[in-house]
Design an enzyme around this catalytic site. Structure first.
Site, PDB file in Angstrom:
ATOM      1  N   LEU A  20      49.706  30.485  37.851  1.00  0.00           N
ATOM      2  CA  LEU A  20      49.908  31.108  39.167  1.00  0.00           C
ATOM      3  C   LEU A  20      48.589  31.076  39.916  1.00  0.00           C
ATOM      4  CD1 LEU A  20      51.934  34.292  38.056  1.00  0.00           C
ATOM      5  CD2 LEU A  20      52.773  31.977  38.507  1.00  0.00           C
ATOM      6  N   GLY A  26      41.968  28.448  39.110  1.00  0.00           N
ATOM      7  CA  GLY A  26      43.224  27.775  38.744  1.00  0.00           C
ATOM      8  C   GLY A  26      43.067  26.264  38.630  1.00  0.00           C
ATOM      9  N   ARG A  56      50.268  28.726  47.263  1.00  0.00           N
ATOM     10  CA  ARG A  56      50.767  29.361  48.487  1.00  0.00           C
ATOM     11  C   ARG A  56      51.422  28.327  49.402  1.00  0.00           C
ATOM     12  NH1 ARG A  56      47.597  34.371  50.599  1.00  0.00           N
ATOM     13  NH2 ARG A  56      45.827  32.969  50.595  1.00  0.00           N
ATOM     14  N   LYS A 215      34.928  46.145  37.130  1.00  0.00           N
ATOM     15  CA  LYS A 215      34.532  45.654  35.803  1.00  0.00           C
ATOM     16  C   LYS A 215      34.055  46.814  34.918  1.00  0.00           C
ATOM     17  CE  LYS A 215      33.389  41.126  37.724  1.00  0.00           C
ATOM     18  NZ  LYS A 215      32.337  40.340  38.417  1.00  0.00           N
TER      19      LYS A 215
HETATM   20  N1  LIG Z   1      35.865  32.536  41.115  1.00  0.00           N
HETATM   21  C1  LIG Z   1      35.288  33.101  40.087  1.00  0.00           C
HETATM   22  O1  LIG Z   1      34.171  32.743  39.738  1.00  0.00           O
HETATM   23  C2  LIG Z   1      35.971  34.181  39.297  1.00  0.00           C
HETATM   24  C3  LIG Z   1      35.327  34.731  38.167  1.00  0.00           C
HETATM   25  C4  LIG Z   1      35.978  35.700  37.403  1.00  0.00           C
HETATM   26  C5  LIG Z   1      37.232  36.128  37.788  1.00  0.00           C
HETATM   27  N2  LIG Z   1      37.819  35.589  38.910  1.00  0.00           N
HETATM   28  C6  LIG Z   1      39.162  36.075  39.270  1.00  0.00           C
HETATM   29  O2  LIG Z   1      40.068  34.989  39.202  1.00  0.00           O
HETATM   30  C7  LIG Z   1      41.101  35.163  40.160  1.00  0.00           C
HETATM   31  C8  LIG Z   1      41.163  33.929  41.065  1.00  0.00           C
HETATM   32  O3  LIG Z   1      39.905  33.748  41.671  1.00  0.00           O
HETATM   33  P1  LIG Z   1      39.551  32.408  42.475  1.00  0.00           P
HETATM   34  O4  LIG Z   1      38.083  32.461  42.694  1.00  0.00           O
HETATM   35  O5  LIG Z   1      40.144  31.243  41.812  1.00  0.00           O
HETATM   36  O6  LIG Z   1      40.267  32.697  43.861  1.00  0.00           O
HETATM   37  P2  LIG Z   1      40.774  31.634  44.943  1.00  0.00           P
HETATM   38  O7  LIG Z   1      40.923  32.362  46.216  1.00  0.00           O
HETATM   39  O8  LIG Z   1      39.907  30.418  44.923  1.00  0.00           O
HETATM   40  O9  LIG Z   1      42.203  31.218  44.360  1.00  0.00           O
HETATM   41  C9  LIG Z   1      43.340  31.992  44.455  1.00  0.00           C
HETATM   42  C10 LIG Z   1      44.470  31.058  44.831  1.00  0.00           C
HETATM   43  O10 LIG Z   1      45.702  31.747  44.748  1.00  0.00           O
HETATM   44  C11 LIG Z   1      46.517  31.307  45.829  1.00  0.00           C
HETATM   45  N3  LIG Z   1      47.576  32.288  46.086  1.00  0.00           N
HETATM   46  C12 LIG Z   1      47.487  33.453  46.746  1.00  0.00           C
HETATM   47  N4  LIG Z   1      48.686  34.058  46.774  1.00  0.00           N
HETATM   48  C13 LIG Z   1      49.536  33.272  46.098  1.00  0.00           C
HETATM   49  C14 LIG Z   1      50.905  33.370  45.755  1.00  0.00           C
HETATM   50  N5  LIG Z   1      51.631  34.410  46.146  1.00  0.00           N
HETATM   51  N6  LIG Z   1      51.461  32.377  45.039  1.00  0.00           N
HETATM   52  C15 LIG Z   1      50.716  31.323  44.643  1.00  0.00           C
HETATM   53  N7  LIG Z   1      49.419  31.175  44.935  1.00  0.00           N
HETATM   54  C16 LIG Z   1      48.836  32.142  45.660  1.00  0.00           C
HETATM   55  C17 LIG Z   1      45.550  31.120  46.978  1.00  0.00           C
HETATM   56  O11 LIG Z   1      46.100  30.261  47.955  1.00  0.00           O
HETATM   57  C18 LIG Z   1      44.348  30.519  46.259  1.00  0.00           C
HETATM   58  O12 LIG Z   1      44.388  29.117  46.222  1.00  0.00           O
HETATM   59  C19 LIG Z   1      40.763  36.462  40.890  1.00  0.00           C
HETATM   60  O13 LIG Z   1      41.445  37.524  40.288  1.00  0.00           O
HETATM   61  C20 LIG Z   1      39.274  36.615  40.668  1.00  0.00           C
HETATM   62  O14 LIG Z   1      38.834  37.939  40.732  1.00  0.00           O
HETATM   63  C21 LIG Z   1      37.223  34.624  39.659  1.00  0.00           C
HETATM   64  N1  LIG Z   2      32.085  37.741  43.074  1.00  0.00           N
HETATM   65  C1  LIG Z   2      31.861  37.852  41.662  1.00  0.00           C
HETATM   66  C2  LIG Z   2      32.607  36.752  40.962  1.00  0.00           C
HETATM   67  C3  LIG Z   2      32.977  37.069  39.545  1.00  0.00           C
HETATM   68  O1  LIG Z   2      33.816  38.164  39.448  1.00  0.00           O
HETATM   69  C4  LIG Z   2      30.366  37.772  41.385  1.00  0.00           C
HETATM   70  O2  LIG Z   2      29.567  37.601  42.313  1.00  0.00           O
HETATM   71  O3  LIG Z   2      29.960  37.913  40.245  1.00  0.00           O
END
Ligand SMILES: NC(=O)c1ccc[n+]([C@@H]2O[C@H](COP(=O)([O-])OP(=O)(O)OC[C@H]3O[C@@H](n4cnc5c(N)ncnc54)[C@H](O)[C@@H]3O)[C@@H](O)[C@H]2O)c1
Ligand SMILES: N[C@@H](CCO)C(=O)O
Ligand code: NA
Length: 444
Positions: A20, A26, A56, A215
């Site tokens: 998802l 992803g 999305r 966190k």
């Molecule tokens: N980016 C990081 O370094 C990082 C690190 C640790 C944890 N996280 C966590 O991982 C998760 C994702 O982060 P990310 O950085 O990949 O965010 P992102 O914004 O790059 O990706 C999220 C994706 O989900 C899609 N989306 C939103 N609603 C949707 C729906 N209803 N159905 C399908 N797709 C949908 C968006 O279009 C987007 O592409 C978050 O919970 C974030 O806190 C991210």
């Molecule tokens: N925005 C967060 C990404 C990881 O949760 C950070 O700066 O560490």
């Protein structure tokens, strides 16, 4: 693993994985699942088949994932009904929460990186997973790639954690590190972090400590076998930290870090409680957390029998976060193959979270004072009236202005309430021209 073993595992019925979200995390998860297909099959004993990716909007070029276009769908609700393992990397509260609950109802285990959701509604999700006999794993939600939650939950299950002291937000660590190494102010350092892609266009969640507070709630729950959610966490961000605070810290041979702090403390009635807080603090340059530079994360854990442990590494980024997600995917997949479930969340200790006022901390203060007899005594009296003991005092007289002096004071531990009241009283004294820096001191 021999070629034969890999071949045999590939022959088994695949486990169906639904993804998802196909954003930063992803897309990395998808690509690494495709690239590592044979190895995952060998490590689990059955192959993992990506049966769909909920996005999305359709139509974007997603060839970098290695997955065919027909696997992408906008119908996440339908997708979760035909998976054994659901990986939630959409983020936010809704629809992530409803999709996870729906996945459980259809018998799927879930792996998520969603700290915001777990900090808000974790207990409900853990209970729902148990009720449906499935796993909910979330190593990526705190400190990205760093193996931290599993060590707390499993490796330290035989010990008693005293303190968890962490740099769990890379963006703010980058900003504070630049302020320390270049003398830049907060705004300038944030702009640089944005230009490099660390800070988002709206940096509020990071700089105001919301991300770190989520966190901290997750860490405290695991470390102390208690229920802690985001509203329980005292939170101050770094937007008020000035170049002069950072300079003052440097003069004390300290650095300023945004810390997530979870510690066992004694309550006023003698019972045990926990303090869970996020705020900027000075720590000595000799402390292991002081050497954590740029956007790295690190978490320092003190346990009764183990002593001091340090976990360090990349706390964010597509591939590092995907590493933690995939570690969880393999763990829950192995449970599917071998039977059983991972350990349940335990909240048996049920320790109360102390209000910030009752939390015992140390303070650093830098004051501009008139340089005349009795000033030090007046300042010292204010501390004594609130029962705050002074650990260190240093006075410097400016060479060009002999009528005023800088007074630097570091206190012993006292309640945050008493320290706050002391600082307010000192600021009102006639002999105090101004209070130039006030900061909590940690790590000693
Ligand atoms: N980016 C990081 O370094 C990082 C690190 C640790 C944890 N996280 C966590 O991982 C998760 C994702 O982060 P990310 O950085 O990949 O965010 P992102 O914004 O790059 O990706 C999220 C994706 O989900 C899609 N989306 C939103 N609603 C949707 C729906 N209803 N159905 C399908 N797709 C949908 C968006 O279009 C987007 O592409 C978050 O919970 C974030 O806190 C991210
Ligand atoms: N925005 C967060 C990404 C990881 O949760 C950070 O700066 O560490
Ligand atoms: Na982690």
């Amino acid at each position: 693993m021999s070629v034969n073993a890999k071949h045999e595992a590939r022959e088994e019925t695949p486990l169906r994985v639904a993804l998802l979200g196909c954003g930063v995390v992803g897309a990395s998860v998808a690509r690494l699942l495709v690239e590592g297909r044979d190895d995952f099959a060998a490590r689990i004993g059955r192959p993992l088949d990506v049966v769909g990716v909920a996005v999305r909007r359709l139509g974007r070029d997603r060839r970098d994932t290695g997955l065919p276009d027909e696997l992408f769908t906008t119908d996440a609700e339908e997708l979760v009904t035909r998976a054994d393992i659901v990986v939630e990397v959409i983020g936010g509260i809704e629809p992530a929460r409803s999709l996870i609950l729906r996945a459980f109802e259809h018998g799927a285990s879930v792996v998520t990186a969603n700290k915001a959701l777990l900090a808000e509604d974790g207990p409900r999700l853990y209970e729902a997973a148990r009720a449906h006999g499935v796993d909910l794993y979330y190593e990526a939600s705190v400190a990205g790639a760093i193996p931290l939650l599993r060590p707390l939950r499993e490796s330290l299950a035989g010990d008693d954690v005293r303190t968890v002291l962490g740099i769990v937000n890379g963006t703010t660590n980058y900003v504070l590190d630049k302020m320390d190494s270049t003398g830049q102010g907060f705004a300038e350092a944030v702009e640089q972090a944005q230009a490099l892609g660390y800070a988002e266009a709206d940096p509020t969640a990071d700089v105001e400590g919301f991300d770190a507070a989520a966190k901290a709630a997750i860490l405290a729950s695991l470390a102390f076998h208690s229920r802690v959610t985001a509203p329980d966490v005292y939170r101050e961000g770094i937007s008020e930290v000035t170049a002069s605070d950072v300079r003052a810290a440097a003069e004390m041979d300290c650095v300023v870090k945004l810390l997530a702090i979870c510690e066992r403390q004694q309550r006023e009635d003698g019972g045990q409680g926990i303090s869970v807080r996020v705020h900027p603090a000075m720590i000595p340059r000799s402390h292991p957390l002081a050497s954590v530079r740029e956007a790295f994360n690190a978490v320092f854990v003190e346990a009764e029998a183990a002593g001091e442990l340090m976990f360090y590494g990349p706390g964010a980024g597509g591939d590092p976060t995907a590493s933690a997600v995939l570690g969880d995917v393999v763990a829950v997949a192995r449970h599917r193959v071998g039977g059983g479930l991972g350990p349940a969340e335990s909240a048996y200790a049920d320790l109360p979270v102390l209000p910030m006022g009752q939390t015992r901390t140390r303070y650093y203060l830098s004051l501009d004072v008139a340089d005349r007899p009795g000033v030090l005594a007046q300042v010292a009296e204010a501390f004594s009236r609130h029962g705050v003991s002074i650990q260190q005092v240093r006075q410097t007289v400016a060479a060009d202005d002999r009528s005023s002096a800088e007074l630097v004071i570091v206190t012993h531990r006292a309640t945050d309430e008493a320290l706050g009241a002391t600082v307010r009283e000192i600021g009102d004294l006639d002999v105090v021209v101004g209070v130039s820096s006030v900061m909590r001191v940690e790590g000693e």
